[in-house]
Design an enzyme around this catalytic site. Structure first.
Site, PDB file in Angstrom:
ATOM      1  N   CYS A   1       0.849  -1.184   0.000  1.00  0.00           N
ATOM      2  CA  CYS A   1       0.000   0.000   0.000  1.00  0.00           C
ATOM      3  C   CYS A   1       0.888   1.239   0.000  1.00  0.00           C
ATOM      4  O   CYS A   1       2.105   1.134  -0.053  1.00  0.00           O
ATOM      5  CB  CYS A   1      -0.929  -0.014   1.223  1.00  0.00           C
TER       6      CYS A   1
ATOM      7  N   ASP B   1     -15.319  -0.348   3.173  1.00  0.00           N
ATOM      8  CA  ASP B   1     -14.735   0.592   4.129  1.00  0.00           C
ATOM      9  C   ASP B   1     -15.623   0.642   5.369  1.00  0.00           C
ATOM     10  O   ASP B   1     -16.766   1.061   5.299  1.00  0.00           O
ATOM     11  CB  ASP B   1     -14.628   1.985   3.480  1.00  0.00           C
TER      12      ASP B   1
ATOM     13  N   ARG C   1     -14.729   2.270   8.211  1.00  0.00           N
ATOM     14  CA  ARG C   1     -14.273   3.322   9.126  1.00  0.00           C
ATOM     15  C   ARG C   1     -15.411   4.259   9.511  1.00  0.00           C
ATOM     16  O   ARG C   1     -16.308   4.516   8.713  1.00  0.00           O
ATOM     17  CB  ARG C   1     -13.165   4.147   8.447  1.00  0.00           C
TER      18      ARG C   1
END
Ligand SMILES: Nc1nc2c(ncn2[C@@H]2O[C@H](COP(=O)(O)OP(=O)(O)OP(=O)(O)O)[C@@H](O)[C@H]2O)c(=O)[nH]1
Ligand SMILES: [Zn+2]
Length: 358
Positions: free
Chosen positions: A229, A290, A292
């Site tokens: 990443c 995702d 988050r």
């Protein structure tokens, strides 16, 4: 009259206990049913649960889709657990690691009768404990053992989606290679979940937009220098830019693996080695791409006295989220560093599927 001091646990405190219970493999009582996380379930506990009556396995709709199980409850499926199913059967449904080796797990029959809310709450609880989103539900025994945590399903859903409040705990000077005038602030949530950090560089003017980055924890990228990443170089470049300008604030948010935790992120990496991309891997595990909570960044910025930022990011979702939670994004500052042969496909997937700007 003064209210007497409440000594017993509040619903939020019980929720936090329930997370720890699930991580240990202990059942919790959710609206009149027992719920355990498949990931931490032992053979002995499964045998004890069996004696109580029919068992239901709750999976998210994403996991159900991979397993070709019918979804009647929108975001989740309640799979009927056959009499002869053992722990291996449950684990194979919960964990996609062996999907390609043993693709046929069914046919699976799913429930459409009864209430889905306890199953939904148990799944949210497993996710928030950073376990695989797979929960086994059983009827309550006639006599309940002492010491189990009791929660109402609606209450779990309400508390998990509620906004977290943060309080500053401590702060001290930390001179860094990238910026000598650094100060690290620790923020603690009011609900027993993760602490998050803010690194303030220089003495930013609260009246002007501050150069800011919301960085999500990436153990592999930030600490190990993983080439899979771009997190490590992004962290470094952001701190250096703040150091060079003499002011800035970097929030280090403990939302490893886009909120699924490091253990699940390594499961996702293992799936990526089987050929799935970063988004597909999350879905096969049963997660959203995702997970988050983007409100945390806004809450901590406000606590620090900032209301406007120049945001270092390539992710337009971060810009939208801050704007919708009361922080003005005066400018988006691109942060394009760390591209390598190993992460080219990963970055391309984020651009194609998650709207990142290349
Ligand atoms: N689930 C999962 N998480 C990953 C993977 N690769 C990196 N991550 C996580 O992705 C997050 C990246 O965070 P950020 O760099 O702050 O955010 P971003 O959405 O990429 O946006 P910007 O970097 O600001 O453009 C970190 O929490 C990493 O741990 C992966 O393959 N799967
Ligand atoms: Zn990373």
């Amino acid at each position: 009259m003064k209210t007497p001091l409440a000594l017993g646990p509040s619903p939020a405190e019980r929720l936090n206990r329930a997370r720890a219970d699930l991580r240990m493999g202990l059942p919790v009582v959710v609206s009149g049913q027992l719920a355990v996380a498949v990931e931490t379930l032992s053979v002995e506990r499964l045998a004890a649960l069996r004696g109580l009556g029919p068992l239901t396995l709750a999976l998210t709709a994403w996991r159900a889709e991979t397993l070709k199980a019918r979804v009647y409850d929108n975001d989740l499926a309640r799979v009927v657990v056959p009499e002869e199913a053992d722990l291996g059967w449950l684990r194979a449904l919960a964990d996609p690691a062996g999907d390609l080796m043993t693709p046929m797990k069914g046919p699976l029959s799913t429930r459409r009768d009864g209430e889905a809310t306890p199953a939904r709450a148990a799944l949210q609880l497993a996710k928030s404990a950073q376990l695989l989103p797979a929960a086994l539900l059983a009827p309550l025994p006639k006599t309940l053992p002492e010491g189990l945590t009791h929660l109402d399903a609606e209450e779990i859903l309400r508390l998990i989606s509620a906004e977290t409040a943060f309080a500053p705990v401590s702060a001290a000077r930390v001179p860094m290679r990238a910026a000598e005038k650094g100060r690290l602030h620790i923020f603690r949530p009011d609900n027993g979940s993760e602490e998050h950090y803010a690194i303030e560089i220089g003495s930013p003017d609260r009246a002007a937009p501050v150069l800011a980055r919301l960085h999500s924890a990436c153990f592999t990228g930030d600490v190990l220098g993983s080439l899979k990443c771009d997190c490590g170089p992004q962290l470094d470049a952001a701190l250096h830019q703040m150091g060079a300008e003499g002011a800035g604030v970097l929030l280090y948010l403990n939302q490893e693996g886009r909120g699924i935790g490091l253990a699940n992120k390594m499961r996702a990496y293992a799936l990526q080695d089987q050929g799935f991309d970063t988004v597909e891997a999350n879905h096969r595990l049963g997660f959203e791409d995702d997970e988050r909570d983007f409100r945390i960044g806004a809450a901590i910025l406000k606590k620090l006295g900032f209301s406007a930022v120049r945001l270092l990011t390539n992710n337009p979702a971060k810009v939208r989220m801050l704007q919708s939670h009361g922080i003005t994004v005066a400018e988006r500052v691109p942060l394009k560093v760390g591209k390598s042969a190993h992460n080219a496909a990963y970055l391309a997937t984020k651009a194609a599927k998650s709207g990142h700007l290349l």
